[in-house]
Design a protein around this motif. Structure first.
Motif, PDB file in Angstrom:
ATOM      1  N   UNK A 178       0.827  -1.211   0.000  1.00  0.00           N
ATOM      2  CA  UNK A 178       0.000   0.000   0.000  1.00  0.00           C
ATOM      3  C   UNK A 178       0.857   1.255   0.000  1.00  0.00           C
ATOM      4  N   UNK A 179       1.895   1.223   0.837  1.00  0.00           N
ATOM      5  CA  UNK A 179       2.728   2.421   0.976  1.00  0.00           C
ATOM      6  C   UNK A 179       3.589   2.621  -0.279  1.00  0.00           C
ATOM      7  N   UNK A 203      -5.565   4.194   0.693  1.00  0.00           N
ATOM      8  CA  UNK A 203      -5.563   5.343   1.614  1.00  0.00           C
ATOM      9  C   UNK A 203      -4.210   6.057   1.701  1.00  0.00           C
ATOM     10  N   UNK A 204      -3.122   5.309   1.456  1.00  0.00           N
ATOM     11  CA  UNK A 204      -1.780   5.908   1.568  1.00  0.00           C
ATOM     12  C   UNK A 204      -1.602   7.037   0.545  1.00  0.00           C
ATOM     13  N   UNK A 209       0.092  12.318  -0.714  1.00  0.00           N
ATOM     14  CA  UNK A 209      -0.196  13.479  -1.556  1.00  0.00           C
ATOM     15  C   UNK A 209      -0.316  14.745  -0.712  1.00  0.00           C
ATOM     16  N   UNK A 210      -1.032  14.644   0.399  1.00  0.00           N
ATOM     17  CA  UNK A 210      -1.203  15.805   1.278  1.00  0.00           C
ATOM     18  C   UNK A 210       0.134  16.277   1.825  1.00  0.00           C
ATOM     19  N   UNK A 227      -7.012  15.406   4.074  1.00  0.00           N
ATOM     20  CA  UNK A 227      -7.337  15.548   5.500  1.00  0.00           C
ATOM     21  C   UNK A 227      -8.526  14.659   5.863  1.00  0.00           C
ATOM     22  N   UNK A 228      -9.513  14.616   4.965  1.00  0.00           N
ATOM     23  CA  UNK A 228     -10.691  13.778   5.204  1.00  0.00           C
ATOM     24  C   UNK A 228     -10.267  12.307   5.303  1.00  0.00           C
ATOM     25  N   UNK A 229      -9.333  11.913   4.431  1.00  0.00           N
ATOM     26  CA  UNK A 229      -8.870  10.518   4.431  1.00  0.00           C
ATOM     27  C   UNK A 229      -8.210  10.168   5.765  1.00  0.00           C
TER      28      UNK A 229
END
Lengths: 253, 309
Positions: A178-179, A203-204, A209-210, A227-229
């Motif tokens: 995932x990472x 999700x990673x 990205x953020x 942020x929501x994630x």
């Protein structure tokens, strides 16, 4: 709130970190330096700029996130699994301390250690490439939130695991892919369209990205979505931990 | 004075069926030493674990110091120190750090001098900077006791505290227990060494198959259940018992060199005087007399065997 207990768990865990300082820090620093040499210099020198950023610099946030996510899970899962393995978990479980105070102690220590390692890697990266940070405060916020949420995941893993093999299984089989596929080393724009869509279920991607946005002001997905994630991911972890404590899952008969 | 630990109709059953505790009710008085005796798997550790909050209750209520162990767990657990059966310690931590952790977990402000005094009482002070992995089994047991005492508990649970420890440590440990009792600490111990319970406990509870078979003051228990034996050694052997002794519970032993007489200590008349006068009238000359009282172990084995029948 039993603050003395939270402090006792936190200090005890941090003392373990400081006692093994050399292993704790040398290993991520050496592997990061290797990434810089291989990806940054050897491969990066033949690559064009990504989103207006040289490749060597582009991979810095991804590398930090990669290490912070892996370290958070490893530290928090080990932190709670080791007392379970030794049997010393009887003490916090029979102490006048609430489950969430136990979580704050263990997850707090794991988070602190991961953030420390993240910052050390950032410092090391300055030695190799000219890194600039567009939003330093938000960068620290992203770093902290990611460390907390992955430490919560590690805590769940540590309670779930019945053996050291299981403890290593999830990071190896689920987390590493995932990472790695979360855009640590590339922008998701570089993927074929189908894979760009598939990647959005990872999700990673949102966290990396953020975090990268905090450095370069450009991102694969919007910052609000990132942020929501983190929020949703943490909420899921909180819910699972609540359930574990409410049912005594693998902690109490 | 209300009991410091009040267990009422406690049931612990497992999802797969079967009971670990089956309707257990126990009231433990403040300041007493209660010995919990029972064979392996009797439910001793389960009972302690429930009182300490390590095991969940299926049915029934448990209160400590007047507070419910589930609803008011912070208040009840702060009163309790637990010395577990297994030697569970972090191998790389030092004695001082691990005892300090316990004190903190129980919500107490760090207090170096108090911890040092506990370590000193348990002959651990010179080992305070040693790592657990450097310590012998007996020393580790001392550390577990120091951890349990680190927050100055009002109640101390000792789960098989002397299993596998040497004579010196056992003596030290009983000294500590005696001192704690003098300070008003309530002590609940489980042990396989019944003679220890006999020596140190105020009351004894016998548990088997998840049920409390009895709970009684040790002395009363000994009196109530104990039969005494009188051994009469003779000057010359006798081949048969005289007819005058036919209605008395007496047997020949040692090829007629002794007689064994069983009597009930709680009976109004023990029958010893009449037995001795009958022997005298038969011209039997006595050499020595010995009496023997059944130990707690005999009582315990008797109770458990009866229950298992």
């Amino acid at each position: 709130m039993n603050l003395y207990a939270v402090r006792a768990i936190y200090s005890f865990e941090m003392a373990r970190t400081f006692r093994t300082m050399l292993q704790s820090i040398a290993s991520p620093v050496i592997s990061t330096a290797l990434y810089f040499v291989v990806f940054g210099s050897a491969i990066g020198s033949r690559m064009t700029m990504i989103d207006g950023v040289p490749y060597g610099v582009f991979i810095v946030p991804g590398l930090i996130m990669l290490t912070v996510m892996m370290q958070s899970v490893a530290n928090a899962s080990f932190g709670i699994y080791f007392p379970k393995f030794l049997g010393t978990i009887y003490e916090p479980l029979s102490a006048p301390i609430s489950p969430w105070e136990i979580v704050i102690g263990y997850v707090g220590a794991a988070t602190t250690k991961s953030i420390m390692i993240g910052l050390i890697i950032l410092a090391v990266s300055f030695l190799f490439v000219p890194v600039t940070i567009a939003h330093p405060v938000l960068m620290l916020c992203f770093l902290t939130l990611t460390a907390i949420s992955f430490s919560l995941l590690g805590f769940i893993l540590g309670i779930w695991a019945r053996s050291f093999e299981q403890l290593n299984l999830v990071p190896m089989l689920i987390l590493t892919p995932l990472v790695f596929l979360g855009g640590s080393f590339y922008s998701i724009d570089m993927l074929p369209p189908v894979w760009q869509t598939v990647t959005l279920f990872n999700p990673a991607v949102y966290l990396i990205s953020g975090f990268r946005w905090a450095f370069f002001d450009t991102a694969d997905v919007s910052i609000a979505l990132s942020l929501l994630a983190i929020g949703v991911f943490s909420a899921i972890c909180f819910a699972v931990i609540s359930w574990m404590f409410a049912t005594g899952y693998r902690l109490k008969n | 004075m209300p009991p410091i630990i009040d267990v009422q109709h406690l049931i612990k059953s497992y999802a797969g069926g079967g009971f670990a505790l089956d309707d257990v009710s126990v009231e433990i008085e403040s300041g007493e030493i209660l010995a919990l005796l029972g064979p392996n798997g009797a439910g001793k550790t389960t009972l302690i674990s429930i009182i300490c909050g390590l095991t969940r209750i299926t049915e029934g209520t448990v209160s400590v110091g007047g507070f419910d162990v589930v609803k008011d767990y912070r208040k009840t657990r702060a009163l309790i120190g637990l010395v577990p059966q297994e030697l569970m310690l972090e191998p790389f931590e030092t004695v001082f750090e691990t005892v300090s952790l316990s004190r903190g977990l129980f919500g107490c402000k760090p207090n170096k001098s108090y911890i040092e005094s506990v370590l000193s009482q348990l002959s651990l002070l010179d080992k305070k900077d040693a790592q657990m992995k450097e310590l012998s089994g007996g020393m580790k047991r001392r550390v577990l006791i120091a951890k349990a005492l680190s927050h100055e508990p009002k109640i101390l649970f000792l789960d098989e505290p002397t299993a596998g420890v040497d004579v010196e440590l056992r003596r030290d440990m009983w000294n500590v227990v005696t001192e704690l009792k003098q300070r008003g600490v309530t002590i609940v111990l489980t042990t396989h060494y019944i003679e220890e319970a006999e020596e140190i406990a105020d009351r004894v509870a016998v548990i088997n198959g998840g049920k409390i078979l009895l709970i009684e003051e040790k002395d009363k228990l000994m009196k109530r259940l104990g039969t005494k034996q009188l051994r009469i050694e003779l000057q010359a052997p006798i081949t048969t018992l005289p007819d005058s002794l036919s209605d008395v519970d007496v047997q020949r032993a040692d090829d007629g060199m002794s007689l064994i007489y069983h009597y009930d200590v709680k009976a109004e008349r023990t029958g010893i005087t009449s037995l001795l006068s009958k022997l005298a009238s038969e011209g039997i000359v006595l050499r020595d007399l010995q009496t023997y009282q059944s130990s707690l172990e005999d009582i315990f084995v008797g109770l458990v065997t009866e229950e298992n029948k």
